[in-house]
Design an enzyme around this catalytic site. Structure first.
Site, PDB file in Angstrom:
ATOM      1  N   PRO A  28      30.809  -3.223 -36.442  1.00  0.00           N
ATOM      2  CG  PRO A  28      32.698  -4.534 -36.753  1.00  0.00           C
ATOM      3  CD  PRO A  28      32.196  -3.132 -36.895  1.00  0.00           C
ATOM      4  CD  GLU A  29      26.832  -1.710 -32.358  1.00  0.00           C
ATOM      5  OE1 GLU A  29      27.079  -1.838 -31.139  1.00  0.00           O
ATOM      6  OE2 GLU A  29      26.791  -0.617 -32.934  1.00  0.00           O
TER       7      GLU A  29
END
Ligand code: ZN
Length: 270
Positions: free
Chosen positions: A2-3
């Protein structure tokens, strides 16, 4: 992994379900995440009410009545709102139970973290050395230019340096450099103030587009089937090695920088 845009979207997805809700019970099935979850977490936070959920870099900060939780999703973490009696599955490590539903933490690779603190989370060692947030006014052309002038790194490394600015991961750095016509290996020192301005605008634009794309999949974060990954957005260079540049039709090339592959257009970015 996840960014920043995914974490921002998750924050927006779970917040309406959690704000002003009191934690009734905490079930920890697996304590060994990146750091072990505090053994007395249940006793410490049960009965406390969630006051606010904010994001700093890729950390979610949950402000409780008295304390804080700092949550990081690591490589494969997921937070979902599920009905109270939803049976748990493999890798569902932690449940925070509320009156009518449950916040469930799922993490197959266990690189994530749930850290308790009763001090100001911004002073916590995990957060205290982080650079500016890319979507705030603190990340501006003057700021980037000042750091670029002092840097010995190629610009792509500077953009991805979390001590300078957080949340510009490999995808977003590659896309921002393409939008700004700047070669990833360009020496930071050589950038003009105008180029810094273009790069700052491009980075913000790229991140905001990803957050906007994430908004369309928001329901996945609380319907029990959430599979956050990279959001589907129109990427112009990332993952397009060997294909034609969308602008000039030249063949996109790839180079490796800090063990990360970077795709760029040799004609547009020089
Ligand atoms: Zn091109």
């Amino acid at each position: 992994m996840p960014e920043l845009p995914e974490v921002e979207t998750i924050k927006c997805g779970i917040t309406p379900h959690l704000i002003k809700q009191t934690i009734q019970h905490v079930i920890v099935r697996q304590r060994q995440l990146r750091w072990p979850i505090a053994a007395d977490l249940h006793r410490t936070i049960a009965g406390q009410t969630i006051q606010a959920i904010t994001r700093r870099s890729k950390y979610l900060i949950v402000k409780l009545s008295k304390d804080y939780l700092i949550i990081h999703l690591g490589m494969s973490g997921r937070l979902q709102i599920v009905p109270t009696h939803t049976p748990y599955q493999k890798h569902d490590h932690v449940d925070f139970k509320f009156a009518n539903h449950c916040l469930r933490y799922h993490d197959p690779r266990r690189f994530g973290a749930i850290v308790w603190t009763d001090h100001d989370p911004k002073q916590h060692p995990l957060l205290s050395t982080l650079g500016v947030e890319p979507l705030t006014d603190a990340f501006n052309a003057d700021y980037l230019y000042t750091h670029a002038q002092r840097s010995k790194s190629p610009i792509k490394n500077l953009l991805m340096n979390a001590k300078i600015v957080v949340g510009i991961g490999n995808i977003y750095a590659a896309e921002s450099l393409f939008l700004s016509n700047i070669h990833p290996l360009c020496s930071s020192k050589q950038l003009s103030h105008t180029q810094c301005q273009q790069l700052v605008s491009a980075a913000k634009q790229t991140l905001l587009a990803a957050i906007a794309a994430g908004g369309t999949t928001l329901k996945d974060f609380y319907n029990g089937e959430g599979k956050p990954g990279y959001f589907q957005q129109a990427l112009q260079v990332y993952g397009r090695d060997g294909q034609a540049c969308v602008r000039c039709k030249s063949r996109l090339e790839k180079l490796i920088l800090q063990q990360r592959s970077t795709v760029y257009c040799p004609s547009c970015q020089n």
